[in-house]
Scaffold this active site. Sequence first.
Site, PDB file in Angstrom:
ATOM      1  N   ALA A 185       0.839  -1.204   0.000  1.00 23.59           N
ATOM      2  CA  ALA A 185       0.000   0.000   0.000  1.00 23.59           C
ATOM      3  C   ALA A 185       0.871   1.251   0.000  1.00 23.59           C
ATOM      4  CB  ALA A 185      -0.934  -0.007   1.207  1.00 23.59           C
ATOM      5  N   TYR A 186       1.942   1.234   0.778  1.00 19.72           N
ATOM      6  CA  TYR A 186       2.879   2.368   0.834  1.00 19.72           C
ATOM      7  C   TYR A 186       3.482   2.615  -0.550  1.00 19.72           C
ATOM      8  CZ  TYR A 186       6.832   5.202   2.492  1.00 19.72           C
ATOM      9  OH  TYR A 186       7.757   6.217   2.696  1.00 19.72           O
ATOM     10  N   GLY A 187       3.947   1.554  -1.196  1.00 18.86           N
ATOM     11  CA  GLY A 187       4.536   1.680  -2.529  1.00 18.86           C
ATOM     12  C   GLY A 187       3.547   2.217  -3.544  1.00 18.86           C
TER      13      GLY A 187
END
Length: 259
Positions: free
Chosen positions: A163-165
């Site tokens: 999700a961060y990426g």
Amino acid sequence: MTTTTTVSGLLEGKVAFITGAGRGIGAAAARLFAREGARVVLAARTESQLKTVAEEIRAEGGIADHVVCDLGDASSIRAAVDRAVELHGRLDVAFNNGATNVPPGPMDQVTEADFDHIYAVNLKGPWLAMVAEIEAIRATAKTGAIVNNSSVGSLMANPELPAYGAMKRGVNSLTASAAATYGPEGIRINAVAPGTTLTEMFSEWVESSPDILQRLNAQTPLGRVAEPEEIAQAAAWLLSDRASYVTGAVLRVDGGMLA
């Protein structure tokens, strides 16, 4: 007869707005930008951290103010940017650094609540901030520069932080679109993509995955993590007039990880 040459700071005379400025890369950027001649306005959620950094800067002779700001809230971001203009009459440059993270793990283990939270802060937040900052630059300084903090993890598969990426890859896209849209007005917009950096957020990841530091260093030709100031130095250059022909770039500051 002796002559002296005065070298002005990289950001001399500029008003700089920095999000996520209470710790990590944002705090390092606030200190560096002030040393390089900027009047800095620090924004983040935690007032105690902001006050500490602003007081350190003032103790060293810099000009620093702070404003509490929730990056997921449009009115809060707009009020923080407005405060910078209120204090100094203009906005020249901004570093959208603030971000959050969620527990590492494969995509099917990311909760919907965590996904929504990381979207609100890491993707919607920079979009809201850019909109407010561009409006302020247009209304005051007329031309300027913005740097968004992305991640080397946005440029490759990121199975441990999917999700961060994804949000950081979205930031790269917003950066490119904004650069194309506002370049004709003389507003440059770039991003930095840090590799492994010794921040509090990274330390939290190390706690949950103790071998991660060793694994990441093994993938990095320079063989070490970055200090927050090393990322801030790249952002300072991109915001400065020395990068006057650079816009729409995602500058890797990753120790060669993606070389």
